[in-house]
Write an enzyme that holds these catalytic residues in place. Structure first.
Site, PDB file in Angstrom:
ATOM      1  N   GLN A  23       0.865  -1.178   0.000  1.00 22.49           N
ATOM      2  CA  GLN A  23       0.000   0.000   0.000  1.00 22.49           C
ATOM      3  C   GLN A  23       0.898   1.223   0.000  1.00 22.49           C
ATOM      4  OE1 GLN A  23      -2.474  -0.617   3.482  1.00 22.49           O
ATOM      5  NE2 GLN A  23      -4.278  -0.827   2.187  1.00 22.49           N
ATOM      6  N   THR A  76       2.001  -2.585   7.443  1.00 24.37           N
ATOM      7  CA  THR A  76       2.202  -4.029   7.381  1.00 24.37           C
ATOM      8  C   THR A  76       1.207  -4.658   6.405  1.00 24.37           C
ATOM      9  OG1 THR A  76       3.044  -3.893   9.625  1.00 24.37           O
ATOM     10  CG2 THR A  76       2.447  -6.074   8.899  1.00 24.37           C
ATOM     11  N   HIS A  77       0.563  -3.794   5.602  1.00 23.74           N
ATOM     12  CA  HIS A  77      -0.492  -4.283   4.708  1.00 23.74           C
ATOM     13  C   HIS A  77       0.058  -4.794   3.383  1.00 23.74           C
ATOM     14  CE1 HIS A  77      -3.105  -1.265   7.149  1.00 23.74           C
ATOM     15  NE2 HIS A  77      -2.784  -2.334   7.834  1.00 23.74           N
ATOM     16  N   LEU A  78       0.811  -5.878   3.476  1.00 21.74           N
ATOM     17  CA  LEU A  78       1.317  -6.530   2.275  1.00 21.74           C
ATOM     18  C   LEU A  78       0.225  -7.425   1.711  1.00 21.74           C
ATOM     19  CD1 LEU A  78       4.579  -7.362   4.112  1.00 21.74           C
ATOM     20  CD2 LEU A  78       4.581  -6.019   2.012  1.00 21.74           C
TER      21      LEU A  78
END
Lengths: 469, 592
Positions: B346, B518-520
């Protein structure tokens, strides 16, 4: 891992009967219904709580019970040669109801045989069938008690038994008793052995009353055990369960939590391992019986909520009260400024019997060590209170306990000192002895009585998240 | 050694794993969850006040992955040699029971329906040529209407606080006007807006945008979910992200699902179990179980099962598929294979406004999931035609509670001195009187951004590390720059005395040293075509039908919203179809 073990233990208790039958296919095994009934009676008596060591195998014994004269270990009651495998029904009945072992010696009355003495023949037959055919044999030798001579002699126990244990006789309700109340009385005074903790004890540690015929002292609240004070189960409006409904008692025993209370301390294990498994009918019966007990003279009058405490906390005006200051910083986020807590999670402190009970030991203990609501099948969340023994000073803990015991209309005495807290924190000694004048040490000749100063009866909890306790 | 057989193995005890474990035990299956980290319970991890020790917690990564055992390697472009990510910074995968679901913030979105079919929608509105060369724009092959019951279920399990816009087509509140229709209300009313968020709400409305209170899996009131699990009311202490909530207010697998599972004899949890691979039969069409390393004894254990659920963190899912030989590895040169394809992230930039000294924002106050946002520049909610990029960003004030060390490391911001008295004065001003506004946006997938096995580095268990090839692309940089430019009028309207706008710079490379999010996502994406997706619309492996891969790894694009709500809905969606279709007739649920 702990959770796995706990789960396995629970499964083991629940399914041992089936797997054993499937594999052993013993010719003379009693029918499954009787074994199942016995498993339920074992739940009623909470046999597993004492006869299982922490993380140990079910009923294999080894729970450590510390006493002033040394350490006692609970015994193996599985049908193994190390356990009670060689017991006939009569020998089993002699032990459970009469307090006499197969070898003729007398059991420590840590085993509540005075209560069990009134258990019915039917329940005893079922219990025996369960222990012989529904419990997995565990080849675990009993641990020798760590009590040195002369205190290790058992003969004084026999005198104690003769003096204080009732002559075993099957429970018979008084004529005309409502059958539901009668069932409740049987459960409370018999297999449930509620009085073992909730009835004060006399000079030789005997329960002062084994049923309601003993008067107001019956279930009037016990002395500290492991620094938890079992409160009064009589209908006192302030220190007892006078403000509780039958529904409250039912849900408390089933789930460990109701809108205005949450179980902690020694009772957490009881709910976790025993009462949550009771049938709804039995829980309702116990509730009805307890609410039917004759009224008792109120110990502290009646309770009226006082808003001034919340007003002071809301305004942040705690400068003149060190206890209120600690409360605002450390306690109020869960128990709230109005002392009302959060329903079924964080119990209220305003008007809560366990807060204002005469002996403040429980309150000091829970502040020092914290506690965990036991997860149950009907309320699975293990809600924890942190222990403040390391983060607050003894003086701060004394201040906040005194504040809580006198805030929001609570009228308990605010007499906890820093020395009391330090003693409990550092040595494990209770703040005070029994609320009903129960002695903290018994008659020296009759030494091995449980439930007094220096005893740790169930320090190894089996319920919930035990790392936290 | 062989540890026998269970009906289903679930790898990873985070949200996806916990949801699948609950659903499959309800279906009567015996379920073993393998988790490589420690067991975690609020009584221990949330033990106040140790639980909010920032040094022990977020700074020393108490709940995060231990990179000394295994990590990823990272490079920006294909020609470079990737090097190991040795120090947690840009993203923070969790470890232990609860996974990242234990240390998340709690922003709990559904999905923008247009994002589920972004390729089709972009083509329909702007034509095929609008999609830049090299962008692997794809559809999910599932619609919002299909997922709605599962969003609803997840919110009820999470105890989500929020305000609806419409319920069954009727206006039901002042929620997000761009939000899709709901079948039911949120289980709890919206969290209160902190002061900074309320200022933003007023200012954003004044400049013509459509502000709403964020849906938060932080309980605005006490709550008992359908599993009987209880939550306490949030007190805005600010210790959400990076911490285990001591108030039981932030939803986590540990608080909301595991209490019920732990009562279930069909459920087994094995911690310190590092799964090395999913075992396949000889023709690689069927999984037979898994092999894991018992980290307590250092012995390998094989466990058999009929069904294997891979539900670890996004990139661990992809890593495990590659190590196990499930599906065909993606090759960006030949443009073949699917496992590792469409690796996405993101975009996020944080701008700051300073208010007059009479306005106290008190940054220490906050809740991770709470705040006020606008969706005017998210998804397809605005006209991309003249702008020439795909994607968008919600914009929000999400005052999550600034912790002292992190705030000091971050510094006062703007042009403040970096030491001395001026630094201290600026820190105080920033801590008391500033607020931040994020542009938290999408990230598209590209042919040369992907995951594969690293040719050089191995982990502590002698397995190759996963390699990330990732950098920012012009489309996403321009999207971010545009959305940030739309923040400026809000700042002015709020009466900011000064402000600094943060945006991605043209040509900027991905920098792993700075925390972003941490929005992989992606790497094992869902879709209709086995040539471009690793799993079908039910998250079932196209190649090994008794393996399901659950998580953000299924996202074909990085969306503007936080991913957890979508992950949970996909987990319930997949579980529902496993229960109703797969278990009755095991095999491929979609014919390739």
């Amino acid at each position: 891992m702990v959770n796995r073990m706990l789960n396995r233990l629970k499964v083991a208790i629940g399914t041992a009967a089936f797997s054993l039958l499937a594999t052993a296919a013993m010719a003379q095994a009693p029918d499954q219904a009787l074994i199942d009934k016995g498993a339920y009676v074992a739940r009623l008596g909470d046999c597993v709580a004492c006869h299982t060591a922490l993380h140990g195998q079910a009923y294999a014994g080894g729970l450590e019970i510390k006493s002033p004269i040394g350490t006692i270990y609970s015994t193996n009651i599985t049908p193994d040669s190390n356990g009670i495998g060689g017991y006939s029904f009569e020998e089993f009945d002699q032990a459970v109801r009469h307090g006499i072992r197969k070898d003729g010696s007398t059991l420590y009355p840590a085993m509540p045989y005075p209560a069990f003495s009134r258990m019915t023949q039917d329940d005893m037959r079922a219990l025996y069938a369960y222990f012989m055919h529904g419990v997995k044999p565990v080849a675990q030798p009993n641990k020798a008690n760590e009590i040195s001579w002369p205190m290790s002699m058992r003969w004084p126990l026999a005198i104690w038994r003769t003096l204080f244990a009732p002559a075993p006789a099957e429970f018979k309700p008084a004529a005309g008793t409502d059958p539901v109340v009668a069932r409740g009385e049987y459960l409370v005074t018999g297999p449930g052995h509620c009085g073992a903790c909730h009835t004060p004890r006399g000079f030789a540690m005997q329960e002062k009353a084994l049923d309601a015929t003993g008067g107001a002292v019956f279930l009037a609240g016990g002395a500290p055990i492991d620094n938890w004070v079992a409160p009064s189960l009589r209908n006192d409006p302030v220190v007892g369960i006078g403000s509780w409904s039958e529904d409250d008692l039912y849900y408390f025993l089933k789930t460990g939590r109701i809108d205005h209370s949450a179980v902690f301390g020694g009772m957490a294990d009881v709910v976790g391992w025993s009462t949550q498994y009771f049938t709804d009918d039995d829980l309702r019966a116990m509730a009805k019986y307890l609410k039917s007990l004759p009224p008792v003279p109120p110990a502290q009058g009646s309770y009226t909520y006082e808003a001034s405490t919340a007003d002071m906390l809301n305004a942040g005006k705690t400068a003149s009260s060190p206890g209120a200051d600690v409360y605002l910083r450390e306690c109020a986020i869960c128990h709230r400024n109005d002392g009302g807590g959060v329903a079924r999670m964080f119990p209220p402190l305003a008007g809560n019997p366990v807060v204002v009970t005469e002996n403040p030991t429980s309150l000091v203990n829970v502040v020092v060590h914290g506690g965990v609501l036991p997860p149950t099948n009907w309320a699975p969340s293990a809600v924890a209170m942190p222990g403040y023994g390391k983060t607050l000073s003894a003086q701060q803990i004394a201040d906040v306990v005194n504040f809580i015991r006198t805030g929001w209309g609570n009228h308990a005495s605010a007499n906890v000192t820093a020395a009391d807290v330090a003693k409990l924190r550092d040595t494990g000694a209770p703040v005070a002895g029994g609320g009903f004048g129960a002695p903290t040490s018994g008659w020296p000749l009759l030494h091995p009585q449980p439930y007094g100063a220096g005893w740790t009866f169930a320090p190894q909890t089996h319920a919930g998240v035990d790392q936290a306790q | 050694m062989n540890a026998g057989k269970t009906d289903a193995i679930i790898i990873g005890a985070g949200w996806a794993g916990a949801i699948l474990a609950k659903e499959l035990t309800e279906a009567g299956l015996s379920v073993t969850v393998l988790e490589r980290g420690d067991d975690r319970a609020t009584a221990v991890e949330g033990d106040y006040p140790g639980s909010i020790d920032e040094l022990r917690g977020a700074i020393r990564h108490r709940l995060f992955q231990n990179l000394s055992q295994t990590t990823v390697t990272i490079r920006n472009t294909i020609g470079q040699v990737a090097v190991p990510y040795r120090r947690l910074a840009a993203f923070l995968p969790g470890e232990g029971v609860g996974g990242a679901g234990l240390h998340w913030s709690g922003v709990h979105f559904r999905v923008a329906p247009d994002d589920l079919a972004l390729r089709s929608n972009v083509i329909a509105r702007y034509g095929r040529n609008f999609i830049p060369e090299g962008m692997n724009l794809q559809d999910y092959d599932v619609t919002y209407e299909e997922l709605e019951p599962f969003f609803d279920k997840a919110e009820k399990v999470f105890g989500t606080s929020g305000e609806p816009h419409t319920i069954k087509g009727k206006i039901a509140g002042k929620g997000n006007t761009f939000a899709p229709d709901r079948s039911d209300a949120f289980p709890l009313p919206a969290m209160k807006d902190v002061y900074s968020a309320s200022l933003f709400k007023t200012a954003a409305a004044n400049v013509g945008y459509h502000p709403y209170s964020l849906p938060a899996a932080n309980a605005s009131a006490p709550y008992t979910n359908p599993y009987g699990a209880q939550m306490g009311p949030c007190n805005f202490c600010g210790y959400c992200s990076g911490y285990d909530c001591y108030m039981y207010s932030k939803a986590s697998p540990n608080v909301n699902i595991l209490p019920a599972l732990r009562q279930d004899p069909k459920f087994t949890l094995i911690t310190k179990a590092h799964v090395l691979k999913v075992n396949l039969d000889s023709d690689r069409k069927k999984a037979t179980g898994v092999t894991y390393l018992d980290l307590r004894t250092n012995r390998q254990v094989s466990l058999d099962a009929d069904l294997v659920i891979i539900s670890a963190f996004q990139f661990h899912n992809v890593h495990l598929m590659l190590l196990s030989g499930i599906g065909r590895p993606y090759d960006p040169i030949a443009n073949t294979g699917t496992v590792g394809r469409n690796f996405v992230y993101q975009t996020i930039t944080t701008s700051r406004a300073w208010l007059p000294s009479t306005h106290y924002t008190n940054l220490f106050v906050g809740a991770g999931g709470a705040g006020v946002a606008i969706d005017d520049f998210n998804s397809m909610n605005f006209d991309h035609g003249p702008l020439g990029f795909v994607g968008g960003s919600p914009v929000w004030v999400n005052q999550a509670g600034a912790k002292p060390i992190a705030a000091a490391i971050g510094g006062p911001g703007g042009k403040a001195p970096t030491w001395g008295e001026g630094y201290k004065d600026a820190m105080v001003e920033t801590y008391r009187h500033s607020l931040t506004i994020d542009a938290h946006g999408s990230n598209m997938a590209y042919r040369d951004v992907y995951l594969d096995l690293d040719p050089t580095y191995t982990d502590a268990y002698a397995q190759p590390l996963l390699r990330m090839t990732f950098t920012w692309k012009d489309n996403d940089i321009r999207m971010n720059q545009y959305v940030v430019s739309r923040i400026e009028p809000i700042m002015k309207e709020m009466g900011a005395t000064r402000y600094s706008l943060a945006k991605l710079e043209t040509g900027e490379l991905f920098d792993t040293r700075r925390y972003q999010t941490t929005h992989l996502g992606g790497g094992a994406v869902m879709g209709a075509d086995p040539k471009t997706s690793a799993v079908n619309r039910y998250l079932q492996s196209w190649d090994v039908p008794n393996v399901f891969v659950i998580g953000a790894s299924a996202f074909p694009q990085g969306m503007g919203y936080n991913p957890t709500g979508m992950v949970a809905a996909l987990a319930y969606w997949s579980a529902y179809h496993i229960r109703t279709i797969y278990l009755k007739n095991p095999g491929p649920m979609v014919q390739a």
